[in-house]
Structures are given as structure tokens and as C-alpha cells.
Enzyme design. Structure first.
Site, mmCIF file in Angstrom:
data_model
loop_
_atom_site.group_PDB
_atom_site.id
_atom_site.type_symbol
_atom_site.label_atom_id
_atom_site.label_comp_id
_atom_site.label_asym_id
_atom_site.label_seq_id
_atom_site.Cartn_x
_atom_site.Cartn_y
_atom_site.Cartn_z
ATOM 1 N N LYS A 39 7.968 5.180 1.664
ATOM 2 C CA LYS A 39 8.075 5.726 3.025
ATOM 3 C C LYS A 39 7.339 4.817 4.010
ATOM 4 C CE LYS A 39 4.056 8.669 2.105
ATOM 5 N NZ LYS A 39 3.615 10.032 1.777
ATOM 6 N N ARG A 137 1.643 22.342 3.773
ATOM 7 C CA ARG A 137 2.369 21.488 4.696
ATOM 8 C C ARG A 137 3.855 21.812 4.587
ATOM 9 N NH1 ARG A 137 1.849 14.942 4.214
ATOM 10 N NH2 ARG A 137 2.857 15.339 2.213
ATOM 11 N N TYR A 271 -11.361 -9.196 27.781
ATOM 12 C CA TYR A 271 -11.454 -8.061 28.706
ATOM 13 C C TYR A 271 -12.789 -7.350 28.557
ATOM 14 C CZ TYR A 271 -6.358 -8.359 29.301
ATOM 15 O OH TYR A 271 -5.082 -8.764 29.578
ATOM 16 N N MET A 320 -3.777 -7.061 23.575
ATOM 17 C CA MET A 320 -2.506 -6.581 23.022
ATOM 18 C C MET A 320 -1.864 -7.587 22.076
ATOM 19 S SD MET A 320 0.932 -5.258 24.968
ATOM 20 C CE MET A 320 0.129 -3.972 25.901
HETATM 21 C C1 LIG Z 1 2.965 9.859 0.536
HETATM 22 C C2 LIG Z 1 3.215 10.778 -0.601
HETATM 23 C C3 LIG Z 1 2.950 10.363 -1.914
HETATM 24 C C4 LIG Z 1 2.270 9.062 -2.243
HETATM 25 O O1 LIG Z 1 0.889 9.187 -2.029
HETATM 26 P P1 LIG Z 1 -0.149 8.015 -2.393
HETATM 27 O O2 LIG Z 1 -1.473 8.641 -2.171
HETATM 28 O O3 LIG Z 1 0.134 6.923 -1.423
HETATM 29 O O4 LIG Z 1 0.112 7.613 -3.789
HETATM 30 C C5 LIG Z 1 3.310 11.214 -2.937
HETATM 31 N N1 LIG Z 1 3.883 12.425 -2.674
HETATM 32 C C6 LIG Z 1 4.118 12.845 -1.420
HETATM 33 C C7 LIG Z 1 4.727 14.174 -1.186
HETATM 34 C C8 LIG Z 1 3.790 12.053 -0.339
HETATM 35 O O5 LIG Z 1 4.005 12.482 0.901
#
Ligand SMILES: *Cc1c(COP(=O)(O)O)cnc(C)c1O
Length: 384
Positions: A39, A137, A271, A320
Site C-alpha cells: 500500500k 478501525r 529562510y 521546499m
Molecule cells: C499496513 C497494514 C499491514 C502491514 O503492517 P506493517 O506494520 O507495515 O507490517 C498489515 N495489515 C494491515 C491491515 C495493514 O493496514
């Protein structure tokens, strides 16, 4: 120019280190399978390249946060199973089904929308039912879970492959954290025991769960951060620390000096004129900034960068698109010299975890913050 089209700043991705980490995690979790979590563009590393390397190195499938990320993998010809870790909205169900992504189902409404989409497309959609065991969640409540699984299993257009949950404090070391993870596992086991039929897969663990909680491995673990060579948290307990110690960082953040100038003691670059040069010396300008994911606040933390194999402080606030480095008196640095912000140079090394500690965040946020404007340069033994 190897670093991209015109840019003298880039993120270097070591695919050999990634392959090594995948093998380490797969081995430590076996016989559970390894699902590679890609992801957020593989935590800033590039989802397509990471997915290909992970699948070639022992991962049995992939996971993404949202369906669009799964579509990107499919568009690049990746045909491995891709689990979408959140339930899509009903109007997105058909897109998910057409791309043959594996759906997370957490509600009756979501399940029905998915079944309708699968019937419409004329296929069976793969389903993983998500249970909320305490993260709060996403997920169906444990008491409602068996009925939702049953309802999904009764839908001819759906194939229930898995039931899963997510741990909130698998990386925690306090007695409270340990007790809460044990409670989540117990709640999960109770749901599984109440199912009419055990699904093919049960999965629970993220990286921390996979390496610190053998009981959380079940049939598959879902690893993200460990694949990228970072610890889920500083100070993992026992055997988990040994696994973490054997991981290799995958991402380096690098740039080439664009300009140098010699300035008198007391001059205050950047800056806000926040820092006076302690003595006359060379200040190098580096073409990377907070728009690329180098936090503006990095200056306040005193975090150094590596120039000429030495740790050198920032000469002022990160801007930036550029930052300035105090290279010290008589430094021989010149335009084109490599600067390492994250990674290794000579004997020195700065990790994403070092930034995280100084910034009061976690390595995940540092890595995900590395922006899309920076080219990713992939390296492996084959091209060295
Ligand atoms: C992001 C995520 C993972 C991976 O987590 P890590 O700590 O990066 O290994 C696994 N399961 C879910 C549901 C996640 O959202």
C-alpha cells in the site's frame, strides 16, 4: 543521467535488500505464507517494482489499502492475488471484481454490494471477512462475525477464502500491550471456533505480529515495514530483535550538490536566518526539500546528512525544493558531489528510523512521505 530525467535528487531502492528481507520474513513465518503489503506505493518504494520482487522472493500474494492501488498492479500485468485491506464503497465493488482483486468484507451492506457486482460481471468474487477484535478501525463485531461469514458463504457469487483481523499493539512491549494482543488473539479464536466451517485462510499479523507473536501467524502474515528493512518500533522483544537485526534497509535518499559557497562565521543561510555559521566554512546547496519529503522540521532536530563520508549539520531551515549543508572549514565539496540524507556513505549510515526518532514519528511516516516528485532508481546485483 541515471538519477532520473533531469533531477539530481532521487530515492534509490535496493531490490536485493528487499528480496533478502522478504526471504527472512517468509522463513521466520513459515509454514505461514507471506503476504507483501505494498500500500501507499509500497511505503514510498514503488508498488510495481516492489510487488514483482516480493513475489519472486517468497511472497504468495499482495495487499493494498485501497482498490485503486490494486488496479495499478493489474495494469502492470501483476496477476498474483491482491487483497484490498478496506471494504470498498458499494459503487466501487464492480471495479474491484472486474480487476479480480480480493475484497475485504466487514458489513452486510458491503457483502451484498459485492455479491451483486459479482453476479453482474458473471464471476465469483474472493472475499476475506474482517473482524474487529480491538483495533476499532474496520471490521465486523466478533458477535456478528459468524453470521456475516455464513451469509457470505451462502452467496453463490462469493467465495469466502479467509477471516482476518488486525493487531493494534503487536509492537508494544508493556505488560498492557502484551495483554491486549493476547486478548485480540483470544477474541479471534472465539470467532473462528463459532464458524460453521473454517475458511482456507486465517490471517492476523502485521510485521510486528509476525516476528514477535508466533501464535499470531496462523496461515498467512501481512508484512509491510519489515520488508522495507525497518523495525516496526524501536526495541522489539527477544527473537523479534534478532529478525529485525537481520533486515537490510531498502531505500536511500540521495542528491547531488548543486552549488557551494564559502561564508564567514556568523552568516545565517536560509529562510528565517535560524543558525549562525560557527566558523568560516563551505556551505553546499542540495536540490531536495520538503516537497520531496525531507521534513522542514528536520533542521530543528539537528539531524545531519552525509557529505564526503562525514556527518554534517544542515546550515539552515529546509526549503521546499532545496536545503543547505554546513560542510565546515576547508571542505573540498563541489557541485555534483553525492549527498546522502537516508542511507550509507563510507562508514556512516542514517536510517529512516533515525529521522523518525528525532522527528517524534515512526519510520512508516518518513518513508511514505518521500514524495512522488523524486525519481525512484532501482538497483540490483544484475546492474552493478
Ligand atoms: C499496513 C497494514 C499491514 C502491514 O503492517 P506493517 O506494520 O507495515 O507490517 C498489515 N495489515 C494491515 C491491515 C495493514 O493496514
Amino acid at each position: 543521467m541515471a538519477e532520473g530525467r533531469t533531477r539530481a535528487a532521487w530515492a534509490e531502492i535496493d531490490l536485493d535488500a528487499l528480496a533478502h528481507n522478504v526471504a527472512v520474513l517468509a522463513h521466520s513465518a513459515a509454514p505461514a505464507a507471506l503476504c507483501a503489503v505494498v500500500k501507499a506505493d509500497a511505503y514510498g518504494h514503488g508498488a510495481v517494482q516492489v510487488a514483482r520482487t516480493a513475489l519472486a522472493s517468497g511472497a504468495s500474494g499482495l495487499a493494498v489499502a485501497i482498490a485503486d492501488e490494486g488496479l495499478e498492479l493489474r495494469e502492470h500485468g501483476i496477476e498474483a492475488p491482491v487483497l484490498v485491506l478496506s471494504e470498498v464503497t458499494p459503487d466501487a465493488a464492480e471495479v474491484l471484481v472486474r480487476a479480480r482483486l480480493t475484497a475485504t468484507v466487514a458489513t452486510q451492506r458491503g457483502m451484498e454490494a459485492l455479491a451483486a457486482a459479482a453476479r453482474h460481471v458473471g464471476t465469483r468474487a474472493r472475499v476475506h471477512v474482517k473482524v474487529d477484535t480491538g483495533m476499532h478501525r474496520l471490521g465486523v463485531a466478533p458477535v456478528e462475525a459468524p453470521a456475516l461469514v455464513q451469509a457470505a458463504a451462502a452467496e453463490p457469487a462469493l467465495r469466502v477464502e479467509a477471516v482476518w483481523t488486525h493487531l493494534a499493539v503487536a509492537d508494544g512491549t508493556t505488560a498492557d500491550d502484551q495483554a491486549f494482543t493476547a486478548l485480540q488473539l483470544r477474541r479471534f479464536d472465539e470467532v473462528v471456533a463459532a464458524l460453521a466451517e473454517r475458511p482456507r485462510l486465517l490471517h492476523v499479523a502485521n510485521t510486528a505480529g509476525a516476528i514477535a507473536w508466533p501464535a499470531a501467524r496462523y496461515d498467512m502474515v501481512r508484512c509491510g515495514i519489515g520488508m522495507y528493512g525497518c523495525a516496526p518500533a524501536p526495541g522489539m522483544p527477544g527473537d523479534a530483535a534478532a529478525v529485525v537485526a537481520s533486515l537490510r534497509p531498502v531505500l536511500s535518499l540521495k542528491a547531488r550538490v548543486s552549488a557551494v559557497r564559502e561564508l564567514d562565521a556568523g552568516e545565517r543561510p536560509s529562510y528565517g536566518r535560524r543558525r549562525a555559521l560557527p566558523e568560516r566554512g563551505v556551505v553546499a546547496t542540495v536540490p531536495i526539500g520538503y516537497a520531496d519529503g525531507v521534513p522542514r522540521r528536520l533542521f530543528d532536530t539537528g539531524s545531519p546528512v552525509l557529505v564526503g563520508g562525514r556527518r554534517r549539520p544542515l546550515a539552515g531551515t529546509v526549503t521546499m525544493d532545496q536545503l543547505m549543508v554546513d560542510c565546515g572549514p576547508g571542505a573540498t565539496v563541489g557541485p555534483g558531489d553525492e549527498v546522502v540524507l537516508i542511507g550509507r556513505q563510507g562508514e556512516e549510515e542514517i536510517g529512516a528510523g533515525d529521522w523518525a526518532r528525532l522527528l517524534g514519528t515512526i519510520s512508516y511516516e518518513v518513508l511514505c512521505g518521500i514524495g512522488p516528485r523524486l525519481p525512484r532508481v532501482y538497483r540490483s546485483a544484475g546492474d552493478r
